[in-house]
Design a protein around this motif. Structure first.
Motif, short mmCIF file in Angstrom:
data_model
loop_
_atom_site.label_atom_id
_atom_site.label_comp_id
_atom_site.label_asym_id
_atom_site.label_seq_id
_atom_site.Cartn_x
_atom_site.Cartn_y
_atom_site.Cartn_z
N LEU A 1 -2.90 1.54 -8.22
CA LEU A 1 -4.00 2.34 -8.91
C LEU A 1 -5.28 1.98 -7.97
O LEU A 1 -6.06 2.89 -8.12
N ASN A 2 -5.58 0.82 -7.74
CA ASN A 2 -6.70 0.75 -7.07
C ASN A 2 -6.79 0.61 -5.60
O ASN A 2 -6.58 -0.53 -4.96
N ARG A 3 -6.61 1.88 -5.09
CA ARG A 3 -6.08 1.82 -3.74
C ARG A 3 -7.13 1.22 -2.81
O ARG A 3 -6.74 0.80 -1.49
N ALA A 4 -8.33 1.03 -3.12
CA ALA A 4 -9.24 0.63 -2.18
C ALA A 4 -9.02 -0.95 -1.90
O ALA A 4 -9.41 -1.56 -1.17
N HIS A 5 -8.37 -1.61 -2.78
CA HIS A 5 -8.13 -3.00 -2.55
C HIS A 5 -6.68 -3.40 -2.94
O HIS A 5 -6.35 -4.53 -2.88
N SER A 6 -5.81 -2.64 -3.21
CA SER A 6 -4.43 -2.95 -3.19
C SER A 6 -3.45 -2.67 -2.31
O SER A 6 -3.33 -1.94 -1.36
N LEU A 7 -2.27 -3.46 -2.22
CA LEU A 7 -1.46 -3.41 -1.24
C LEU A 7 -0.12 -3.92 -1.92
O LEU A 7 0.01 -4.52 -2.68
N TRP A 8 1.06 -2.94 -1.72
CA TRP A 8 2.24 -3.11 -2.71
C TRP A 8 3.36 -2.50 -2.07
O TRP A 8 3.49 -1.51 -1.14
N VAL A 9 4.49 -3.10 -2.51
CA VAL A 9 5.70 -2.60 -2.32
C VAL A 9 5.99 -1.62 -3.35
O VAL A 9 5.89 -1.80 -4.51
N ASP A 10 6.72 -0.39 -3.20
CA ASP A 10 6.87 0.63 -4.14
C ASP A 10 7.59 0.31 -4.95
O ASP A 10 9.12 0.61 -4.76
N GLN A 11 7.50 -0.29 -6.19
CA GLN A 11 8.29 -0.78 -6.97
C GLN A 11 9.29 0.24 -7.97
O GLN A 11 10.43 0.12 -8.08
N GLU B 1 -11.58 -5.29 7.49
CA GLU B 1 -12.66 -5.20 6.67
C GLU B 1 -14.04 -6.07 6.77
O GLU B 1 -15.07 -5.37 7.07
N LEU B 2 -13.57 -7.28 7.39
CA LEU B 2 -14.87 -8.15 7.83
C LEU B 2 -15.31 -7.81 9.32
O LEU B 2 -16.39 -7.90 9.50
N ARG B 3 -14.20 -6.77 9.80
CA ARG B 3 -14.86 -6.31 11.27
C ARG B 3 -15.67 -5.12 11.08
O ARG B 3 -16.23 -4.46 11.98
N GLY B 4 -15.69 -4.71 9.83
CA GLY B 4 -16.19 -3.31 9.52
C GLY B 4 -15.46 -2.22 9.73
O GLY B 4 -16.26 -0.92 9.97
N GLU B 5 -14.45 -2.20 10.18
CA GLU B 5 -13.47 -1.07 10.05
C GLU B 5 -13.31 -0.09 8.87
O GLU B 5 -13.66 -0.71 7.68
N THR B 6 -13.55 1.32 8.87
CA THR B 6 -13.10 2.04 7.84
C THR B 6 -12.23 2.70 7.52
O THR B 6 -11.53 2.96 6.60
N GLU B 7 -11.28 2.96 8.69
CA GLU B 7 -10.11 3.50 8.56
C GLU B 7 -8.70 2.67 8.45
O GLU B 7 -7.90 2.25 9.30
N LEU B 8 -8.74 2.35 7.08
CA LEU B 8 -7.80 1.03 6.84
C LEU B 8 -6.52 1.64 6.03
O LEU B 8 -6.84 2.31 5.04
N SER B 9 -5.19 1.33 6.26
CA SER B 9 -4.28 1.78 5.70
C SER B 9 -3.90 0.95 4.52
O SER B 9 -3.53 -0.28 4.57
N HIS B 10 -3.81 1.55 3.34
CA HIS B 10 -3.13 1.20 2.18
C HIS B 10 -1.80 1.68 1.68
O HIS B 10 -1.49 1.44 0.49
N ASP B 11 -1.05 2.43 2.70
CA ASP B 11 0.01 2.95 2.24
C ASP B 11 1.09 2.04 1.92
O ASP B 11 0.96 0.86 2.38
N PRO B 12 1.84 2.22 0.69
CA PRO B 12 2.83 1.20 0.32
C PRO B 12 3.69 0.85 1.35
O PRO B 12 4.17 1.89 2.07
N VAL B 13 4.66 -0.25 1.05
CA VAL B 13 5.69 -0.68 1.94
C VAL B 13 6.82 -0.06 1.06
O VAL B 13 7.11 -0.30 -0.20
N GLN B 14 7.72 0.53 1.81
CA GLN B 14 8.89 1.15 1.06
C GLN B 14 9.97 0.08 0.83
O GLN B 14 10.29 -0.84 1.89
N ALA B 15 10.67 -0.10 -0.41
CA ALA B 15 11.55 -0.79 -0.64
C ALA B 15 13.09 -0.17 0.06
O ALA B 15 13.20 1.01 0.39
N GLU B 16 13.94 -0.98 0.09
CA GLU B 16 15.25 -0.63 0.73
C GLU B 16 16.40 -1.09 -0.13
O GLU B 16 16.52 -2.31 -0.48
N LEU B 17 17.42 -0.13 -0.37
CA LEU B 17 18.43 -0.59 -1.22
C LEU B 17 19.47 -1.24 -0.20
O LEU B 17 19.90 -0.85 0.81
N VAL B 18 20.21 -2.37 -0.60
CA VAL B 18 20.95 -3.02 0.23
C VAL B 18 22.38 -2.98 -0.65
O VAL B 18 22.37 -3.82 -1.55
N VAL B 19 23.39 -2.23 0.02
CA VAL B 19 24.69 -2.07 -0.65
C VAL B 19 25.79 -3.55 -0.30
O VAL B 19 25.92 -3.52 0.90
#
Length: 344
Positions: free
Chosen positions: A165-175, A318-336
């Motif tokens: 929800l807070n994409r400016a600060h979050s990093l997540w696996v898509d639960q 962010e500490l280096r002042g970069e602005t194009e930072l990816s917050h795309d979620p990490v995809q989960a994987e089904l292991v059968v």
């Protein structure tokens, strides 16, 4: 010969190498070595290579405390954690530490005693007192993030949480996506009566996995059952399983984590039922032991190590002042594996 002269002639090898030793071996000034250690962009590649070779040859380790005094930078990342003893958070923290160390940073970790506001504030105050340059939050309870919003963190930070929800600060696996994969797998095997063992109500991951389960059932026009709220433990999975199996009006279970799945499979065995012949079971997380359950567990894999690495990369950017930072979620994987089969 006196004791003083003995000490005076003691071999240099007992003394740890310092910056002047590096400069001597590399054939440069100690100011040049200092610029290399502080990542100065003005160093020529050949000089940089000589200094790094000298550092490796001597086994020189910079004194971080002294560097902080000179540069006014601590090169420290703080980690605020609620459950570092659990497999997922502990794996992420190990990856965070490795990535930070490779980038020349160190970690300061504090575990909050509870998700109460006072505990969160105390943990955050402690980390800020260590002059951290950035913060990673590994604490998946809703109240932790509510408190962070109120406390107004003064350094770059990233939270490892499931909503995004807070994409400016979050990093997540898509639960939600992971839970949908697990539920869809059971539906594709012909199961129409599926029960969900959920995690605790105030955990963000538990809520997200529950929502994924319910959405997938809804899209398939299948009857939804009220999820059973648990506590992540195998103990709960076992006793909940014994109670549910008294009625046995379902053919499959999606457990909110692998430990509850393990307990549920134990309940099946004690009830004289076979997994997967009588009941199919899917877990979540893919803990290292999941492949060795009896039978090996079908589960949803989260790449906790990748999350840790990406958290450090985001903060350093962010500490280096970069602005194009990816917050795309990490995809989960089904292991059968072997705990699921076609419905009878």
């Amino acid at each position: 010969m006196t004791a003083e002269s003995d000490r005076a002639t003691e071999p240099d090898r007992v003394r740890a190498p310092n910056i002047r030793d590096v400069a001597r071996v590399a054939g440069v000034s100690y100011q040049t070595v200092s610029r290399v250690l502080n990542d100065s962009p003005s160093i020529r590649p050949a000089t940089l290579a000589r200094v790094r070779a000298a550092i490796d040859e001597l086994g020189y380790r910079p004194n971080q405390a002294a560097r902080a005094l000179v540069t006014s930078r601590s090169r420290t990342i703080g980690v605020l954690s609620a459950q570092s003893a659990h497999y997922g958070p502990s794996t992420s923290i190990a990856a965070i530490e490795l990535a930070a160390r490779e980038a020349g940073y160190r970690l300061t970790i504090t575990n909050i005693a509870s998700s109460e506001y006072a505990s969160i504030k105390s943990g955050l105050d402690y980390l800020m007192s260590q002059s951290i340059e950035a913060l990673i939050v590994v604490a998946p309870q809703v109240r932790v993030f509510e408190a962070l919003d109120d406390l107004q963190v003064a350094v770059p930070f990233v939270t490892l949480e499931a909503t995004g929800l807070n994409r400016a600060h979050s990093l997540w696996v898509d639960q939600v996506q992971g839970a949908r994969l697990a539920t869809r797998h059971l539906i594709e095997l012909g199961h129409t009566e599926i029960t969900h063992l959920s995690g605790p109500q105030d955990w963000i991951e538990a809520e997200a996995r529950m929502q994924g389960f319910l959405r997938e059932l809804g899209d398939a026009d299948l009857r939804t059952r009220a999820p059973i709220l648990g506590d992540w433990t195998a103990h709960f999975g076992y006793y909940a399983g014994l109670e549910l199996l008294r009625y046995r009006d379902f053919t499959a279970v999606f457990a909110g984590n692998d430990q509850m799945a393990l307990g549920f499979m134990h309940a099946c065995r004690d009830s004289g039922l076979s997994v997967p012949d009588d009941i199919s079971v899917v877990g979540f997380d893919d803990i290292p032991e999941a492949a060795h359950f009896a039978p090996p567990l079908t589960t949803v894999r989260q790449n906790f190590a990748e999350i840790g690495r990406r958290a450090v990369a985001l903060l350093l950017g962010e500490l280096r002042g970069e602005t194009e930072l990816s917050h795309d979620p990490v995809q989960a994987e089904l292991v059968v594996r072997q705990s699921t089969a076609r419905a009878r």
